[in-house]
Design a protein around this motif. Sequence first.
Motif, short mmCIF file in Angstrom:
data_model
loop_
_atom_site.label_atom_id
_atom_site.label_comp_id
_atom_site.label_asym_id
_atom_site.label_seq_id
_atom_site.Cartn_x
_atom_site.Cartn_y
_atom_site.Cartn_z
N ARG A 164 25.19 -39.79 16.50
CA ARG A 164 25.17 -38.76 15.46
C ARG A 164 23.73 -38.58 15.01
O ARG A 164 23.08 -39.55 14.61
N VAL A 204 21.14 -37.05 12.35
CA VAL A 204 21.09 -36.56 10.97
C VAL A 204 19.73 -35.91 10.72
O VAL A 204 18.68 -36.53 10.99
N THR A 260 24.30 -33.71 11.74
CA THR A 260 24.61 -33.62 10.32
C THR A 260 23.36 -33.14 9.60
O THR A 260 22.29 -33.74 9.72
N SER A 287 22.18 -33.12 6.10
CA SER A 287 22.64 -33.72 4.86
C SER A 287 22.07 -33.01 3.64
O SER A 287 21.11 -32.24 3.74
N VAL A 299 29.30 -34.25 3.28
CA VAL A 299 29.32 -34.34 4.74
C VAL A 299 30.17 -35.56 5.09
O VAL A 299 30.31 -36.47 4.27
N SER A 337 33.61 -29.48 2.59
CA SER A 337 32.57 -29.73 3.58
C SER A 337 32.65 -28.64 4.66
O SER A 337 33.64 -27.89 4.75
N ILE A 382 32.17 -27.65 8.75
CA ILE A 382 32.05 -28.09 10.14
C ILE A 382 31.86 -26.84 11.00
O ILE A 382 32.61 -25.87 10.88
N GLU A 426 28.09 -30.17 9.04
CA GLU A 426 28.23 -30.98 10.25
C GLU A 426 28.40 -30.01 11.41
O GLU A 426 29.22 -29.09 11.33
N SER A 445 35.25 -39.91 16.04
CA SER A 445 34.46 -39.21 15.01
C SER A 445 35.23 -38.03 14.44
O SER A 445 34.90 -37.54 13.36
N LEU A 472 35.36 -36.63 10.55
CA LEU A 472 35.17 -35.24 10.12
C LEU A 472 36.25 -34.80 9.14
O LEU A 472 36.01 -33.93 8.31
#
Lengths: 277, 138
Positions: free
Chosen positions: A9, A11, A41, A43, A49, B10, B12, B42, B57, B61
Amino acid sequence: MALTDLPLRVVLYEGPGATPLATDDRFAAVRSLLEGGFGVTRSGAARPVPPVDASPLLVLGRWDGATPVTESDTRLRWGALDTATVTAQAEATRAEFGAPATGPWKPWFPVIDYDRCTNCMQCLSFCLFGVYGVDDAKRIQVQNNDNCKTNCPACSRVCPEAAIMFPKYKSGPINGDSVSDSDLNREKMKIDISALLGGDVYSMLRTRSERATSRFSKERDADKALAERQKCLTKLAALTSDIPPEVLMSLPSPDEIARRATEAAAKGRAALAAQSN
Amino acid sequence: MNPPPSGAPSIIYCHCQYAQVVPPDVKAAVLRQLCDSGLPFEAVPDLCELSARRDPSLRRLTSAGPVKIAACFPRAVKWLFAAANAPLPLDCAEVLNMRVQSADEVAAGLISPVLNPNVPLGKVTAADAPAPAPAPAS
């Protein structure tokens, strides 16, 4: 799945201690990472998030001071963001952690809409490639995505409830668009697989609770069944124009088709019998 | 990362990287507006790919509460998550469809703090969904 199977991942950090990115740079970095197969991501405080989990992390930013350093035995790395090399940075970190690489496999596989599925097992009985199976409760499920033939939506055509989706398919309802009555009535959505199985499957399904144990017990001529399956596949291709020729060409040998068909039918029979018990 | 405002959804974004079913100009414009907004989000290369691998993952999410997702058809997105044993919170999930909506519509929906849940309500819950299939061999 082991922790090492969690993907990296990335960020993009733009909070205290780092200089916010220009929007062009942010866009370039995110797009480049996505095209390289990395999740990102961005942030910040205005929206949540998803939280940190066990995924390995690469935190990139334009740090006001020196790039933060962490102990090498953690699954966290820090880096200075360079939009020109961001994907290479991520790839190096992915390799360091042994995190899985993504692509270039086109994710083509059936997705079952359990709001619609009646657990009739037609998909399981139809598929020659072992994509489907049943769970401990004898409910149909997709078990072997990788066996699915790319761009082939044939099993969705035999589903009487339009419950099988291929999200990357070109049109609805197979692509996940809502299902209308006309979809269900459309002839191409109702490919009768009875020809493949040597019996009136739809009729049997109507009374399957009583007849489940005998559904597949009829003696059949193997050669005839094979010929009928091939005929059905040809009909599918003609009706829908979307069964890729390479899929038809890649079908197993006649003997292998017969063996797999017997196996698939047996799995369907067992699952239906379990439902009626 | 600072704690988020309570209840804010959030975001996505799915790039549908491994097929061209989402118009490239639409997804590029949505991503551009998302980046311009300055909001946290995200972004995933391809939800289908994550679902196919039953990637854990996906559970992460869906764990942040209310969520807006830019991807494709809500019915497909719902079951992609369910297939990975990461069911969406049906009462607080909104899916914006880049296959049929304009980039401006999708971006405006993502950026707005107002959530309009639109995932088909049905019988799926974590209990209703079948037991997760074994992860495919890599």
